[in-house]
Design a protein around this motif. Structure first.
Motif, PDB file in Angstrom:
ATOM      1  N   THR A 116       0.865  -1.179   0.000  1.00  0.00           N
ATOM      2  CA  THR A 116       0.000   0.000   0.000  1.00  0.00           C
ATOM      3  C   THR A 116       0.898   1.225   0.000  1.00  0.00           C
ATOM      4  OG1 THR A 116      -1.634  -1.234   1.265  1.00  0.00           O
ATOM      5  CG2 THR A 116      -1.895   1.142   1.197  1.00  0.00           C
ATOM      6  N   ALA A 131      -7.756   2.361  -0.043  1.00  0.00           N
ATOM      7  CA  ALA A 131      -6.474   1.702   0.218  1.00  0.00           C
ATOM      8  C   ALA A 131      -6.040   1.867   1.670  1.00  0.00           C
ATOM      9  CB  ALA A 131      -5.398   2.248  -0.721  1.00  0.00           C
ATOM     10  N   TYR A 165      -5.559  -1.040   4.418  1.00  0.00           N
ATOM     11  CA  TYR A 165      -4.244  -1.133   5.068  1.00  0.00           C
ATOM     12  C   TYR A 165      -4.378  -1.129   6.589  1.00  0.00           C
ATOM     13  CZ  TYR A 165       0.369   0.692   6.545  1.00  0.00           C
ATOM     14  OH  TYR A 165       1.576   0.906   7.158  1.00  0.00           O
TER      15      TYR A 165
END
Length: 126
Positions: free
Chosen positions: A36, A59, A63
């Motif tokens: 990421t 994202a 994460y």
């Protein structure tokens, strides 16, 4: 390293945000394409504000869910200037670790093709 055994959620969250900003999408041969990476997301969105907000939110949530039980985030572009490659992303929300909720608020600054810093407004809770 002892840094991998961070015990306070504020410190843990600050380190995770810094890692998100500095990680390179292709930094690992074994995990290529699975890292990421804020620089990669910025390059992918090409300074399209709406797209950038959406992909960073998605994202970053994914994460942080690797490290927290629940994550509820909002990401917004606070400042963007493609000529200087400066970008400020406001990140706010709540992460839950066990029974504890932690407020998170801060700014991810990216400039000149490099992550500059994670400026936290508040990384504490209860």
């Amino acid at each position: 390293s002892l840094a991998s055994f961070l015990t306070t959620s504020s410190t843990k969250l600050d380190q995770l945000m810094t890692n998100f900003g500095t990680s390179n999408y292709s930094q690992s041969y074994c995990y290529q394409g699975k890292i990421t990476s804020l620089p990669y997301l910025i390059a992918t969105a090409q300074y399209d504000k709406d797209r950038l907000q959406s992909i960073v939110n998605s994202a970053l949530s994914t994460y942080l869910k690797r490290y927290y039980d629940e994550v509820d985030l909002t990401v917004s572009v606070d400042y963007m200037d493609p000529t200087t490659e400066r970008l400020d992303l406001k990140v706010g929300g709540i992460v839950t670790d066990g029974k504890f909720n932690f407020d998170m608020a801060g700014l991810l600054r990216y400039e000149g093709g490099l992550f500059q810093e994670w400026m936290k407004d508040a990384n504490n809770g209860g």
